[in-house]
Design a protein around this motif. Sequence first.
Motif, PDB file in Angstrom:
ATOM      1  N   ALA A   1      -7.455  -0.456  -9.873  1.00  0.00           N
ATOM      2  CA  ALA A   1      -6.963   0.312  -8.722  1.00  0.00           C
ATOM      3  C   ALA A   1      -7.991   0.323  -7.596  1.00  0.00           C
ATOM      4  O   ALA A   1      -7.644   0.197  -6.426  1.00  0.00           O
ATOM      5  CB  ALA A   1      -6.613   1.730  -9.150  1.00  0.00           C
ATOM      6  N   ILE A   2      -9.265   0.457  -7.943  1.00  0.00           N
ATOM      7  CA  ILE A   2     -10.335   0.457  -6.941  1.00  0.00           C
ATOM      8  C   ILE A   2     -10.394  -0.899  -6.252  1.00  0.00           C
ATOM      9  O   ILE A   2     -10.476  -0.983  -5.023  1.00  0.00           O
ATOM     10  CB  ILE A   2     -11.689   0.821  -7.588  1.00  0.00           C
ATOM     11  N   ARG A   3     -10.339  -1.962  -7.035  1.00  0.00           N
ATOM     12  CA  ARG A   3     -10.422  -3.317  -6.468  1.00  0.00           C
ATOM     13  C   ARG A   3      -9.233  -3.639  -5.567  1.00  0.00           C
ATOM     14  O   ARG A   3      -9.367  -4.386  -4.602  1.00  0.00           O
ATOM     15  CB  ARG A   3     -10.534  -4.335  -7.590  1.00  0.00           C
ATOM     16  N   LYS A   4      -8.072  -3.079  -5.874  1.00  0.00           N
ATOM     17  CA  LYS A   4      -6.861  -3.372  -5.105  1.00  0.00           C
ATOM     18  C   LYS A   4      -6.683  -2.463  -3.894  1.00  0.00           C
ATOM     19  O   LYS A   4      -5.770  -2.661  -3.106  1.00  0.00           O
ATOM     20  CB  LYS A   4      -5.631  -3.249  -6.009  1.00  0.00           C
ATOM     21  N   ASP A   5      -7.546  -1.475  -3.730  1.00  0.00           N
ATOM     22  CA  ASP A   5      -7.385  -0.482  -2.673  1.00  0.00           C
ATOM     23  C   ASP A   5      -7.511  -1.061  -1.264  1.00  0.00           C
ATOM     24  O   ASP A   5      -6.834  -0.611  -0.353  1.00  0.00           O
ATOM     25  CB  ASP A   5      -8.399   0.646  -2.861  1.00  0.00           C
TER      26      ASP A   5
ATOM     27  N   ARG B   1     -11.965  12.438  -9.215  1.00  0.00           N
ATOM     28  CA  ARG B   1     -12.287  12.367  -7.781  1.00  0.00           C
ATOM     29  C   ARG B   1     -11.954  10.988  -7.211  1.00  0.00           C
ATOM     30  O   ARG B   1     -11.481  10.871  -6.075  1.00  0.00           O
ATOM     31  CB  ARG B   1     -13.743  12.734  -7.544  1.00  0.00           C
ATOM     32  N   LEU B   2     -12.194   9.937  -8.006  1.00  0.00           N
ATOM     33  CA  LEU B   2     -11.851   8.585  -7.555  1.00  0.00           C
ATOM     34  C   LEU B   2     -10.336   8.441  -7.398  1.00  0.00           C
ATOM     35  O   LEU B   2      -9.867   7.881  -6.407  1.00  0.00           O
ATOM     36  CB  LEU B   2     -12.385   7.538  -8.538  1.00  0.00           C
ATOM     37  N   LEU B   3      -9.575   8.958  -8.355  1.00  0.00           N
ATOM     38  CA  LEU B   3      -8.119   8.914  -8.240  1.00  0.00           C
ATOM     39  C   LEU B   3      -7.652   9.662  -6.992  1.00  0.00           C
ATOM     40  O   LEU B   3      -6.745   9.208  -6.296  1.00  0.00           O
ATOM     41  CB  LEU B   3      -7.462   9.500  -9.488  1.00  0.00           C
ATOM     42  N   GLY B   4      -8.286  10.788  -6.697  1.00  0.00           N
ATOM     43  CA  GLY B   4      -7.938  11.532  -5.489  1.00  0.00           C
ATOM     44  C   GLY B   4      -8.209  10.726  -4.233  1.00  0.00           C
ATOM     45  O   GLY B   4      -7.392  10.699  -3.310  1.00  0.00           O
ATOM     46  N   ALA B   5      -9.355  10.043  -4.196  1.00  0.00           N
ATOM     47  CA  ALA B   5      -9.703   9.217  -3.031  1.00  0.00           C
ATOM     48  C   ALA B   5      -8.738   8.039  -2.888  1.00  0.00           C
ATOM     49  O   ALA B   5      -8.457   7.593  -1.778  1.00  0.00           O
ATOM     50  CB  ALA B   5     -11.137   8.716  -3.155  1.00  0.00           C
ATOM     51  N   LEU B   6      -8.235   7.557  -4.015  1.00  0.00           N
ATOM     52  CA  LEU B   6      -7.289   6.440  -4.002  1.00  0.00           C
ATOM     53  C   LEU B   6      -5.850   6.910  -3.776  1.00  0.00           C
ATOM     54  O   LEU B   6      -4.935   6.102  -3.664  1.00  0.00           O
ATOM     55  CB  LEU B   6      -7.359   5.682  -5.336  1.00  0.00           C
ATOM     56  N   LYS B   7      -5.676   8.235  -3.727  1.00  0.00           N
ATOM     57  CA  LYS B   7      -4.345   8.841  -3.591  1.00  0.00           C
ATOM     58  C   LYS B   7      -3.435   8.416  -4.737  1.00  0.00           C
ATOM     59  O   LYS B   7      -2.268   8.068  -4.540  1.00  0.00           O
ATOM     60  CB  LYS B   7      -3.733   8.515  -2.230  1.00  0.00           C
TER      61      LYS B   7
END
Length: 90
Positions: free
Chosen positions: A31-35, A70-76
């Motif tokens: 998810a982070i890489r695809k953001d 927190r990362l999930l929140g930043a990624l919505k």
Amino acid sequence: MNAQETALLFDNTPNVCYIGSMNMSRALQDAIRKDGRSQGQIADAAGVDRGALSRFLRDQRSVTLDSADRLLGALKLDCRLVKRTKGGGK
């Protein structure tokens, strides 16, 4: 994992991260890489140390549940646990 499985794991319409056949760390890394934002931008938005995020993405360390949240929140994205239909896993 093929493209169809990836589409099922990350349904951005309701902003939900589905964990199916992959482990939670791998799903979060994907998810982070695809953001589309840089690691630094995501780390800053989540309030996570940039170096820690970089090491997580290189499989050199894990993240705490608090950092993952927190990362999930930043990624919505939301993360929902679903019952596995078969097999175990890590």
